[in-house]
Motif scaffolding. Sequence first.
Motif, mmCIF file in Angstrom:
data_model
loop_
_atom_site.group_PDB
_atom_site.id
_atom_site.type_symbol
_atom_site.label_atom_id
_atom_site.label_comp_id
_atom_site.label_asym_id
_atom_site.label_seq_id
_atom_site.Cartn_x
_atom_site.Cartn_y
_atom_site.Cartn_z
ATOM 1 N N THR A 7 0.836 -1.193 0.000
ATOM 2 C CA THR A 7 0.000 0.000 0.000
ATOM 3 C C THR A 7 0.875 1.249 0.000
ATOM 4 O O THR A 7 1.999 1.245 0.510
ATOM 5 C CB THR A 7 -0.937 0.030 1.217
ATOM 6 O OG1 THR A 7 -0.160 0.009 2.413
ATOM 7 C CG2 THR A 7 -1.874 -1.167 1.201
ATOM 8 N N ALA A 8 0.351 2.317 -0.592
ATOM 9 C CA ALA A 8 1.088 3.581 -0.668
ATOM 10 C C ALA A 8 0.103 4.720 -0.883
ATOM 11 O O ALA A 8 -1.054 4.498 -1.273
ATOM 12 C CB ALA A 8 2.100 3.543 -1.806
ATOM 13 N N LEU A 100 -3.752 3.368 -12.346
ATOM 14 C CA LEU A 100 -3.454 4.399 -11.357
ATOM 15 C C LEU A 100 -4.411 5.572 -11.479
ATOM 16 O O LEU A 100 -4.748 6.211 -10.475
ATOM 17 C CB LEU A 100 -2.012 4.895 -11.524
ATOM 18 C CG LEU A 100 -0.906 3.992 -10.988
ATOM 19 C CD1 LEU A 100 0.454 4.580 -11.317
ATOM 20 C CD2 LEU A 100 -1.036 3.769 -9.495
ATOM 21 N N GLY A 101 -4.841 5.864 -12.719
ATOM 22 C CA GLY A 101 -5.842 6.897 -12.945
ATOM 23 C C GLY A 101 -5.506 8.206 -12.260
ATOM 24 O O GLY A 101 -4.423 8.758 -12.417
ATOM 25 N N GLY A 102 -6.443 8.709 -11.442
ATOM 26 C CA GLY A 102 -6.252 9.989 -10.762
ATOM 27 C C GLY A 102 -5.507 9.874 -9.449
ATOM 28 O O GLY A 102 -5.358 10.881 -8.739
ATOM 29 N N PHE A 103 -5.018 8.679 -9.113
ATOM 30 C CA PHE A 103 -4.261 8.516 -7.876
ATOM 31 C C PHE A 103 -2.917 9.244 -8.008
ATOM 32 O O PHE A 103 -2.325 9.270 -9.084
ATOM 33 C CB PHE A 103 -4.029 7.026 -7.608
ATOM 34 C CG PHE A 103 -3.366 6.742 -6.305
ATOM 35 C CD1 PHE A 103 -4.097 6.728 -5.126
ATOM 36 C CD2 PHE A 103 -2.003 6.518 -6.236
ATOM 37 C CE1 PHE A 103 -3.479 6.492 -3.907
ATOM 38 C CE2 PHE A 103 -1.366 6.275 -5.028
ATOM 39 C CZ PHE A 103 -2.120 6.263 -3.860
ATOM 40 N N ARG A 208 -8.356 3.458 -3.081
ATOM 41 C CA ARG A 208 -9.549 3.786 -2.300
ATOM 42 C C ARG A 208 -9.159 4.639 -1.107
ATOM 43 O O ARG A 208 -8.182 4.340 -0.416
ATOM 44 C CB ARG A 208 -10.243 2.510 -1.823
ATOM 45 C CG ARG A 208 -11.532 2.749 -1.052
ATOM 46 C CD ARG A 208 -12.178 1.451 -0.651
ATOM 47 N NE ARG A 208 -13.401 1.679 0.099
ATOM 48 C CZ ARG A 208 -14.161 0.712 0.616
ATOM 49 N NH1 ARG A 208 -13.818 -0.564 0.431
ATOM 50 N NH2 ARG A 208 -15.258 1.009 1.294
ATOM 51 N N ASP A 209 -9.914 5.717 -0.891
ATOM 52 C CA ASP A 209 -9.721 6.582 0.279
ATOM 53 C C ASP A 209 -8.278 7.074 0.405
ATOM 54 O O ASP A 209 -7.700 7.107 1.496
ATOM 55 C CB ASP A 209 -10.133 5.850 1.567
ATOM 56 C CG ASP A 209 -11.614 5.470 1.571
ATOM 57 O OD1 ASP A 209 -12.414 6.210 0.971
ATOM 58 O OD2 ASP A 209 -11.949 4.430 2.172
ATOM 59 N N GLY A 210 -7.683 7.429 -0.715
ATOM 60 C CA GLY A 210 -6.349 8.002 -0.702
ATOM 61 C C GLY A 210 -5.213 7.011 -0.555
ATOM 62 O O GLY A 210 -4.063 7.409 -0.387
#
Length: 221
Positions: A7-8, A100-103, A208-210
Amino acid sequence: MTTTTVTARAVLLDMDGTLVNSDAVVERVWRRWAERHGLLGDDVLKVVHGRQGHLSMAILLPERPVAENLAENRLMLAEEAADTEGVVPIAGARAFLEALGGFPHALVTSADDTLARVRMAAAGLPLPPVLVTAELVSASKPNPEGFLAAAAMLAVDPADCLVLEDSEAGVAAGLAAGMRVLGIGPRAGAHGPTFHVPDLTGVAVAARDGVVSIALPGSRV
């Protein structure tokens, strides 16, 4: 098959060898350079991956003035940008970037802005929203400056970033920045990345959720 999930809060991506296979161009250009300077091409290619060209020149020609290295590096970058034959995406790179999209994610490369855009386009890959290229840093990998700059631009703590890298210099830079490093391909595996996969095939991304979760099939930890 063992799957490791990482996770990151931001993903920082090298380009050459990580997203784009440009080895054919790098080999052509640097073997010509080696011949011009009376060096063995195989020896030169052991040095150049992951570093800005002028730093590679400084290592290979330690007595030469910095100004000459910088001047020749500008010519080399133009030569590389004009040659896209054989430039292809690393397996799985396009799907990974699209997922990754808008992440928050950034490209952190030793290439200059022109070469980065040329190679990403030649490989048919979308550009990340943030680019940290050679013009924006004062020190090349293995110095961590580029990765730390990208983390600051994305407003993410370095410890919450995941770096993707393929080279010894790049892996060292990511670790020196206090980040975890996912090594991509055979060059990376020998240099102690936190995780390692052969390419990006089957690397699954869920945000999800940042927080992004990245599942690494068959990874080595």
